[in-house]
Design a protein around this motif. Structure first.
Motif, PDB file in Angstrom:
ATOM      1  N   UNK A 124      33.979  17.365  54.320  1.00  0.00           N
ATOM      2  CA  UNK A 124      34.188  18.721  53.846  1.00  0.00           C
ATOM      3  C   UNK A 124      35.568  18.778  53.230  1.00  0.00           C
ATOM      4  N   UNK A 125      35.633  19.309  52.022  1.00  0.00           N
ATOM      5  CA  UNK A 125      36.878  19.440  51.286  1.00  0.00           C
ATOM      6  C   UNK A 125      37.307  20.898  51.317  1.00  0.00           C
ATOM      7  N   UNK A 126      38.567  21.143  51.596  1.00  0.00           N
ATOM      8  CA  UNK A 126      39.150  22.478  51.501  1.00  0.00           C
ATOM      9  C   UNK A 126      40.037  22.463  50.266  1.00  0.00           C
ATOM     10  N   UNK A 127      39.741  23.343  49.308  1.00  0.00           N
ATOM     11  CA  UNK A 127      40.482  23.335  48.048  1.00  0.00           C
ATOM     12  C   UNK A 127      40.819  24.756  47.619  1.00  0.00           C
ATOM     13  N   UNK A 128      41.671  24.853  46.624  1.00  0.00           N
ATOM     14  CA  UNK A 128      42.036  26.157  46.087  1.00  0.00           C
ATOM     15  C   UNK A 128      41.122  26.568  44.937  1.00  0.00           C
ATOM     16  N   UNK A 129      40.243  25.674  44.525  1.00  0.00           N
ATOM     17  CA  UNK A 129      39.275  25.961  43.475  1.00  0.00           C
ATOM     18  C   UNK A 129      37.874  25.668  43.990  1.00  0.00           C
ATOM     19  N   UNK A 130      36.877  26.439  43.569  1.00  0.00           N
ATOM     20  CA  UNK A 130      35.503  26.128  43.987  1.00  0.00           C
ATOM     21  C   UNK A 130      35.021  24.846  43.308  1.00  0.00           C
ATOM     22  N   UNK A 131      34.168  24.095  44.001  1.00  0.00           N
ATOM     23  CA  UNK A 131      33.581  22.872  43.453  1.00  0.00           C
ATOM     24  C   UNK A 131      32.186  23.183  42.901  1.00  0.00           C
ATOM     25  N   UNK A 132      31.810  22.479  41.843  1.00  0.00           N
ATOM     26  CA  UNK A 132      30.502  22.684  41.247  1.00  0.00           C
ATOM     27  C   UNK A 132      29.426  22.004  42.094  1.00  0.00           C
ATOM     28  N   UNK A 133      28.500  22.773  42.617  1.00  0.00           N
ATOM     29  CA  UNK A 133      27.412  22.247  43.441  1.00  0.00           C
ATOM     30  C   UNK A 133      26.486  21.402  42.557  1.00  0.00           C
ATOM     31  N   UNK A 187      29.190  24.849  48.400  1.00  0.00           N
ATOM     32  CA  UNK A 187      30.564  25.334  48.288  1.00  0.00           C
ATOM     33  C   UNK A 187      30.558  26.836  48.569  1.00  0.00           C
ATOM     34  N   UNK A 188      31.512  27.283  49.379  1.00  0.00           N
ATOM     35  CA  UNK A 188      31.660  28.720  49.634  1.00  0.00           C
ATOM     36  C   UNK A 188      33.111  29.036  49.934  1.00  0.00           C
ATOM     37  N   UNK A 189      33.434  30.305  49.835  1.00  0.00           N
ATOM     38  CA  UNK A 189      34.809  30.730  50.078  1.00  0.00           C
ATOM     39  C   UNK A 189      35.162  30.527  51.540  1.00  0.00           C
ATOM     40  N   UNK A 190      36.356  30.034  51.772  1.00  0.00           N
ATOM     41  CA  UNK A 190      36.877  29.787  53.121  1.00  0.00           C
ATOM     42  C   UNK A 190      37.329  31.110  53.730  1.00  0.00           C
ATOM     43  N   UNK A 191      37.579  31.116  55.031  1.00  0.00           N
ATOM     44  CA  UNK A 191      38.126  32.296  55.695  1.00  0.00           C
ATOM     45  C   UNK A 191      39.538  32.592  55.198  1.00  0.00           C
ATOM     46  N   UNK A 229      40.882  30.040  49.078  1.00  0.00           N
ATOM     47  CA  UNK A 229      40.514  28.673  49.433  1.00  0.00           C
ATOM     48  C   UNK A 229      38.999  28.570  49.533  1.00  0.00           C
ATOM     49  N   UNK A 230      38.494  27.369  49.269  1.00  0.00           N
ATOM     50  CA  UNK A 230      37.054  27.134  49.266  1.00  0.00           C
ATOM     51  C   UNK A 230      36.732  25.899  50.097  1.00  0.00           C
ATOM     52  N   UNK A 231      35.598  25.933  50.774  1.00  0.00           N
ATOM     53  CA  UNK A 231      35.088  24.787  51.518  1.00  0.00           C
ATOM     54  C   UNK A 231      33.919  24.216  50.724  1.00  0.00           C
ATOM     55  N   UNK A 232      33.889  22.895  50.587  1.00  0.00           N
ATOM     56  CA  UNK A 232      32.791  22.244  49.869  1.00  0.00           C
ATOM     57  C   UNK A 232      32.330  21.040  50.672  1.00  0.00           C
ATOM     58  N   UNK A 233      31.017  20.895  50.795  1.00  0.00           N
ATOM     59  CA  UNK A 233      30.432  19.774  51.520  1.00  0.00           C
ATOM     60  C   UNK A 233      29.962  18.698  50.556  1.00  0.00           C
ATOM     61  N   UNK A 234      30.338  17.453  50.834  1.00  0.00           N
ATOM     62  CA  UNK A 234      30.001  16.321  49.977  1.00  0.00           C
ATOM     63  C   UNK A 234      29.218  15.278  50.759  1.00  0.00           C
ATOM     64  N   UNK A 235      28.247  14.652  50.100  1.00  0.00           N
ATOM     65  CA  UNK A 235      27.572  13.490  50.642  1.00  0.00           C
ATOM     66  C   UNK A 235      28.065  12.297  49.819  1.00  0.00           C
ATOM     67  N   UNK A 236      28.440  11.227  50.504  1.00  0.00           N
ATOM     68  CA  UNK A 236      28.971  10.034  49.842  1.00  0.00           C
ATOM     69  C   UNK A 236      27.809   9.146  49.422  1.00  0.00           C
ATOM     70  N   UNK A 237      27.812   8.728  48.156  1.00  0.00           N
ATOM     71  CA  UNK A 237      26.707   7.928  47.632  1.00  0.00           C
ATOM     72  C   UNK A 237      26.660   6.527  48.242  1.00  0.00           C
ATOM     73  N   UNK A 238      27.770   5.856  48.297  1.00  0.00           N
ATOM     74  CA  UNK A 238      27.853   4.522  48.904  1.00  0.00           C
ATOM     75  C   UNK A 238      29.060   4.537  49.837  1.00  0.00           C
ATOM     76  N   UNK A 239      28.809   4.411  51.124  1.00  0.00           N
ATOM     77  CA  UNK A 239      29.888   4.514  52.115  1.00  0.00           C
ATOM     78  C   UNK A 239      30.530   3.147  52.317  1.00  0.00           C
ATOM     79  N   UNK A 240      31.798   2.985  51.894  1.00  0.00           N
ATOM     80  CA  UNK A 240      32.471   1.707  52.128  1.00  0.00           C
ATOM     81  C   UNK A 240      32.857   1.558  53.597  1.00  0.00           C
ATOM     82  N   UNK A 241      32.970   0.314  54.086  1.00  0.00           N
ATOM     83  CA  UNK A 241      33.336   0.097  55.497  1.00  0.00           C
ATOM     84  C   UNK A 241      34.663   0.761  55.879  1.00  0.00           C
ATOM     85  N   UNK A 242      35.600   0.823  54.947  1.00  0.00           N
ATOM     86  CA  UNK A 242      36.906   1.432  55.231  1.00  0.00           C
ATOM     87  C   UNK A 242      36.772   2.914  55.584  1.00  0.00           C
TER      88      UNK A 242
END
Length: 119
Positions: free
Chosen positions: A39-48, A77-81, A85-98
């Motif tokens: 989950x990313x917390x940002x000052x701009x909304x992310x494009x779903x 993506x939705x506005x944070x409390x 600020x905005x909260x955005x949920x991301x799914x990672x396409x290829x998860x590296x071991x790191x």
């Protein structure tokens, strides 16, 4: 039973910034992580539905910064409390071991542990 937290959960965004891998400009901060997303917390909304090239810069004790590059799709993506600020949920396409090591390390770091009793 007493428990002790090494650091408060709300302080995570102060430590782990997320950058645009192409421009190296900051996008926001990590709000939470799981094995295949974040989950990313940002000052701009992310494009779903958009796919983003992300970069995590993980500080190490010895001063070296570990870079982890991720390609992730924004699922929501939705506005944070917090205003502006905005909260955005991301799914990672290829998860590296790191990344898995980061998730494991954060779980350990932000967990409760029993306080040792002095005998």
């Amino acid at each position: 039973m007493f428990t002790e937290r090494r650091i408060e959960r709300h302080q995570l965004p102060c430590f782990l910034k997320v950058f645009n891998r192409v421009t190296d400009k900051p996008m926001g901060s990590i709000g939470s992580v799981c094995e295949d997303g974040l989950m990313l917390i940002s000052q701009l909304p992310m494009m779903v539905g958009a796919v983003f090239d992300l970069r995590l810069k993980i500080p190490a004790i010895d001063g070296v910064v570990q870079v982890i590059d991720l390609r992730a799709c924004c699922l929501w993506c939705h506005e944070d409390a917090t205003p502006h600020h905005y909260d955005a949920g991301f799914v990672i396409e290829h998860v590296p071991p790191e990344y898995g090591q980061v998730v494991s390390g954060l779980r350990h770091y932000f967990s409760f542990y029993p306080v040792s009793a002095s005998v």
